[in-house]
Design a protein around this motif. Structure first.
Motif, PDB file in Angstrom:
ATOM      1  N   THR A 223       0.842  -1.191   0.000  1.00 20.38           N
ATOM      2  CA  THR A 223       0.000   0.000   0.000  1.00 20.38           C
ATOM      3  C   THR A 223       0.885   1.252   0.000  1.00 20.38           C
ATOM      4  OG1 THR A 223      -0.126  -0.234   2.390  1.00 20.38           O
ATOM      5  CG2 THR A 223      -1.986  -1.069   1.117  1.00 20.38           C
ATOM      6  N   LEU A 224       0.242   2.409  -0.119  1.00 22.75           N
ATOM      7  CA  LEU A 224       0.958   3.662  -0.359  1.00 22.75           C
ATOM      8  C   LEU A 224       2.029   4.025   0.688  1.00 22.75           C
ATOM      9  CD1 LEU A 224       1.021   5.777  -2.530  1.00 22.75           C
ATOM     10  CD2 LEU A 224      -1.003   6.833  -1.551  1.00 22.75           C
ATOM     11  N   PRO A 225       1.706   4.072   2.000  1.00 19.67           N
ATOM     12  CA  PRO A 225       2.755   4.474   2.953  1.00 19.67           C
ATOM     13  C   PRO A 225       3.953   3.522   2.937  1.00 19.67           C
ATOM     14  CG  PRO A 225       0.602   4.523   4.013  1.00 19.67           C
ATOM     15  CD  PRO A 225       0.407   3.876   2.676  1.00 19.67           C
ATOM     16  N   PHE A 231      10.370   3.092  -1.441  1.00 22.17           N
ATOM     17  CA  PHE A 231      10.844   3.941  -2.529  1.00 22.17           C
ATOM     18  C   PHE A 231      11.871   4.962  -2.022  1.00 22.17           C
ATOM     19  CE2 PHE A 231      10.094   7.850  -5.118  1.00 22.17           C
ATOM     20  CZ  PHE A 231      10.538   7.370  -6.337  1.00 22.17           C
ATOM     21  N   ALA A 232      11.544   5.612  -0.883  1.00 19.97           N
ATOM     22  CA  ALA A 232      12.447   6.634  -0.343  1.00 19.97           C
ATOM     23  C   ALA A 232      13.754   6.006   0.113  1.00 19.97           C
ATOM     24  CB  ALA A 232      11.778   7.376   0.818  1.00 19.97           C
ATOM     25  N   GLY A 233      13.697   4.743   0.558  1.00 17.72           N
ATOM     26  CA  GLY A 233      14.915   4.054   0.957  1.00 17.72           C
ATOM     27  C   GLY A 233      15.766   3.708  -0.247  1.00 17.72           C
ATOM     28  N   THR A 234      15.127   3.250  -1.314  1.00 17.96           N
ATOM     29  CA  THR A 234      15.858   2.830  -2.506  1.00 17.96           C
ATOM     30  C   THR A 234      16.482   4.019  -3.232  1.00 17.96           C
ATOM     31  OG1 THR A 234      14.141   1.169  -2.728  1.00 17.96           O
ATOM     32  CG2 THR A 234      15.689   1.359  -4.544  1.00 17.96           C
ATOM     33  N   PHE A 243      11.037  13.610  -2.975  1.00 17.50           N
ATOM     34  CA  PHE A 243      10.118  14.712  -2.673  1.00 17.50           C
ATOM     35  C   PHE A 243       8.806  14.568  -3.450  1.00 17.50           C
ATOM     36  CE2 PHE A 243      13.971  17.542  -1.546  1.00 17.50           C
ATOM     37  CZ  PHE A 243      13.924  17.097  -0.241  1.00 17.50           C
ATOM     38  N   SER A 244       8.912  14.315  -4.761  1.00 20.62           N
ATOM     39  CA  SER A 244       7.660  14.256  -5.528  1.00 20.62           C
ATOM     40  C   SER A 244       6.855  13.015  -5.143  1.00 20.62           C
ATOM     41  CB  SER A 244       7.931  14.313  -7.032  1.00 20.62           C
ATOM     42  OG  SER A 244       8.964  13.424  -7.378  1.00 20.62           O
ATOM     43  N   GLY A 245       7.544  11.908  -4.844  1.00 18.22           N
ATOM     44  CA  GLY A 245       6.828  10.722  -4.382  1.00 18.22           C
ATOM     45  C   GLY A 245       6.092  10.981  -3.073  1.00 18.22           C
TER      46      GLY A 245
ATOM     47  N   VAL B 138       4.679   8.297   6.248  1.00 23.18           N
ATOM     48  CA  VAL B 138       5.006   9.376   5.307  1.00 23.18           C
ATOM     49  C   VAL B 138       5.608  10.554   6.074  1.00 23.18           C
ATOM     50  CG1 VAL B 138       4.072  10.939   3.559  1.00 23.18           C
ATOM     51  CG2 VAL B 138       3.181   8.606   3.748  1.00 23.18           C
ATOM     52  N   VAL B 139       5.070  10.821   7.271  1.00 25.18           N
ATOM     53  CA  VAL B 139       5.638  11.862   8.137  1.00 25.18           C
ATOM     54  C   VAL B 139       7.105  11.547   8.419  1.00 25.18           C
ATOM     55  CG1 VAL B 139       5.575  12.835  10.475  1.00 25.18           C
ATOM     56  CG2 VAL B 139       3.456  12.547   9.198  1.00 25.18           C
ATOM     57  N   GLY B 140       7.400  10.282   8.637  1.00 28.11           N
ATOM     58  CA  GLY B 140       8.790   9.871   8.859  1.00 28.11           C
ATOM     59  C   GLY B 140       9.672  10.221   7.674  1.00 28.11           C
ATOM     60  N   VAL B 141       9.187   9.924   6.464  1.00 31.85           N
ATOM     61  CA  VAL B 141       9.971  10.255   5.263  1.00 31.85           C
ATOM     62  C   VAL B 141      10.135  11.771   5.143  1.00 31.85           C
ATOM     63  CG1 VAL B 141      10.020  10.151   2.747  1.00 31.85           C
ATOM     64  CG2 VAL B 141       9.242   8.163   4.064  1.00 31.85           C
TER      65      VAL B 141
END
Lengths: 275, 312
Positions: A223-225, A231-234, A243-245, B138-141
């Motif tokens: 799911t999204l979160p 994604f942010a880790g990769t 940022f855009s993701g 998401v807040v974490g990111v």
């Protein structure tokens, strides 16, 4: 409540506080439209030379956000539907029918209302894997519904209790069964409570991270979160994509809230107080 | 809204359920049918796991679906001698305190300000609620990037303001990290407390303010003698909610620091996850699960009793 001549001083004092608290959103949205080079200049509120809408197209494609949004929507629909199917009748039974064992059930649900989900995660995972539900939509829906059942039941119960018993008695004299009383007499007048339940279970499902982290292992079911975190880790070194993701992940729910804020606010407040 | 004035928590209501039990068999049958969908799911995915967790804490279980032997209180003894358990417990208490002060305090302050507004009330209430809609993951990111030492909003902002020597490694400094992560969680959390306080303010009898005005009370006296006492019950509710939310804190820590550096942001929840899914020490993890549950139950019981007493 107080004199209206305080309106503008208070509003003027609140405005800078608001700017500070909402600055993360502004910063993320601006940064998401910059090039990597512009981000590297580390000037947080400089305007991008060209709006890089491409960042969004790239993040959407590379991160597979289409699938993530689709999975999140399916997850949400499943949880909301099953929550209503389980909590509405159970809340009615606890509120309006006297039966032996009611007190015990009541305490059993209070237990689940109190215990954090992390405290039962080991056997929960074993149950899901025993039923071959790990990595499936059914598995995440059942786990989340079960976690939300105590809250949903107490919310519906406290609403049904406020409905006079005479309505039940009168319908019984007319020969109605409890199921008929629930569907024909109670449901038509329950929309405030049902709205609150739908809003709260939808929001908590959409934003849930812990259970998807445990249950949804492969990227195609995530799911999204959870997908955003992966994604942010990769792509942690490609800030424009992160940022855009991130903006893609929070924008839909914020727009939805702004459009329906009155109902949303009422539902959340009522639900939090009564549940 | 009237329920806010009474003892509202389910525990308080439980005391009242004891009234006339029983009923005809037909009634029992239909109650059963209406309860079955909820009960079936809840029994399998919540009640059964609660019982198994309790059992696991007395075993040497070391992996999912593997046989385990009864080892008595061994895990409890190991927990007492595990320094990380104590660290995680200490961090969790500190985490609750930070969350209560930051998110609860901000929620109350904003509610008091917004409560006095007329035309711009909805605008501010909506704007300040926005962070609460974002998933904690998401807040974490988001906040991991805000705290980024080189490109993050805070350090670049400080340099931009000429406060370059105030920059910190917000997430790498062991003495700052727990607070930094909690700021992120509290930024997401304050909105719901604010909404609850605003709802509480609307419940205060406006004639009390009129009476205070007649007596020549200053705005500050009104706040202390009318507003805050009027918010007492909402306050106990918000405090208990904030404590329970704090106990469940997981996602921001997991995403931003994964408990580090050197376990300095490890919470009970993140340590449970580590023990359960990484080192697979399920016996010790189960002990922590029991501790976490007992903390949650204690908070709920204490606050429910307190609220019930206030309502009398």
């Amino acid at each position: 409540m107080t004199a209206r001549n305080r309106e503008w001083p208070v509003a003027l004092a609140l405005a800078p506080v608001m700017l500070v608290l909402l600055a993360p959103f502004a910063w993320l949205i601006m940064s998401s439209l910059k090039t990597e080079a512009e981000i590297a200049q580390a000037a947080p509120f400089s305007w991008p030379a060209n709006l890089m809408w491409r960042n969004y197209a790239d993040a959407w494609q590379i991160g597979g956000f289409g699938d993530l949004v689709g999975n999140s929507l399916l997850n949400l629909a499943g949880v909301v539907a099953l929550t209503l199917i389980t909590c509405v009748p159970a809340g009615y039974a606890l509120a309006k029918i006297r039966f032996p064992g009611r007190e015990w059930l009541f305490y059993a649900f209070i237990l689940g209302l109190t215990i954090p989900i992390q405290a039962i995660v080991i056997p929960l995972y074993e149950v899901l894997s025993g039923l071959r539900l790990v990595n499936t939509l059914t598995g995440i829906v059942l786990a989340q519904v079960s976690n939300g059942i105590p809250f949903g039941i107490f919310l519906m119960r406290s609403f049904f209790i406020s409905v006079p018993d005479e309505l039940v008695e009168a319908a019984k004299i007319d020969g109605a069964t409890h199921f008929q009383i629930l569907t024909k007499v109670f449901l038509p007048i329950s929309s405030p409570a049902i709205q609150a339940l739908v809003i709260i279970s939808a929001l908590s499902t959409w934003n849930d991270f812990f259970l998807p982290l445990i249950v949804l292992i492969s990227p195609d079911v995530q799911t999204l979160p959870l997908g955003l975190v992966r994604f942010a880790g990769t792509y942690s070194s490609e800030y424009r994509l992160v940022f855009s993701g991130t903006v893609i992940s929070f924008l839909p729910i914020i727009l939805l809230y702004i459009l329906t804020q009155r109902r949303f606010t009422e539902g959340l407040t009522q639900g939090a107080i009564k549940g | 809204m009237q329920t806010i004035a009474g003892p509202t928590g389910p525990l308080a209501r439980a005391a009242k359920v004891k009234t006339r039990m029983g009923g005809s068999t037909g009634e029992t049958g239909s109650a059963l049918w209406l309860m079955v969908p909820a009960l079936a799911i809840y029994a399998v995915f919540t009640l059964f796991p609660v019982a198994v967790t309790f059992w696991l804490s007395f075993t040497n279980s070391a992996g999912f679906n593997t046989p385990a032997e009864f080892t008595g209180l061994d895990n409890y003894a190991r927990a007492v001698h595990d320094p990380i358990v104590w660290q995680a417990l200490g961090h969790t208490f500190l985490w609750l305190l930070y969350h209560l002060v930051l998110a609860g305090g901000l929620g109350l302050a904003l509610a008091l300000a917004i409560g006095s507004l007329g035309k711009t009330r909805t605008f501010f209430r909506t704007a300040f609620f926005l962070p609460h809609l974002v998933s904690l993951a998401v807040v974490g990111v988001i906040w991991a990037n805000i705290y980024d030492p080189f490109f993050g909003l805070i350090n670049t902002g400080l340099i931009g303001l000429g406060l370059g020597n105030w920059t910190q490694g917000w997430l790498s400094d062991p003495s700052l990290v727990l607070f930094s992560v909690n700021v992120a969680s509290s930024w997401q959390g304050f909105g719901i407390y604010m909404l609850l306080f605003i709802a509480g303010l609307q419940n205060i009898d406006s004639s009390l303010y009129d009476a205070a005005s007649v007596d020549g009370a200053t705005p500050f006296q009104k706040l202390v003698h009318v507003t805050l006492p009027g918010l007492r019950e909402v306050m106990t509710f918000v405090v208990s909610l904030a404590l329970i939310n704090g106990l469940k804190g997981f996602a921001t820590v997991f995403v931003m620091t994964n408990g580090g550096p050197f376990y300095r942001s490890e919470l009970i929840t993140t340590y449970i996850y580590r023990l359960a899914f990484q080192s697979q020490d399920h016996g010790l993890a189960a002990v922590l699960c029991i501790v976490l549950s007992l903390l949650a139950i204690t908070i709920t019981v204490v606050f429910t009793r307190w609220r019930a007493r206030l309502a009398q």
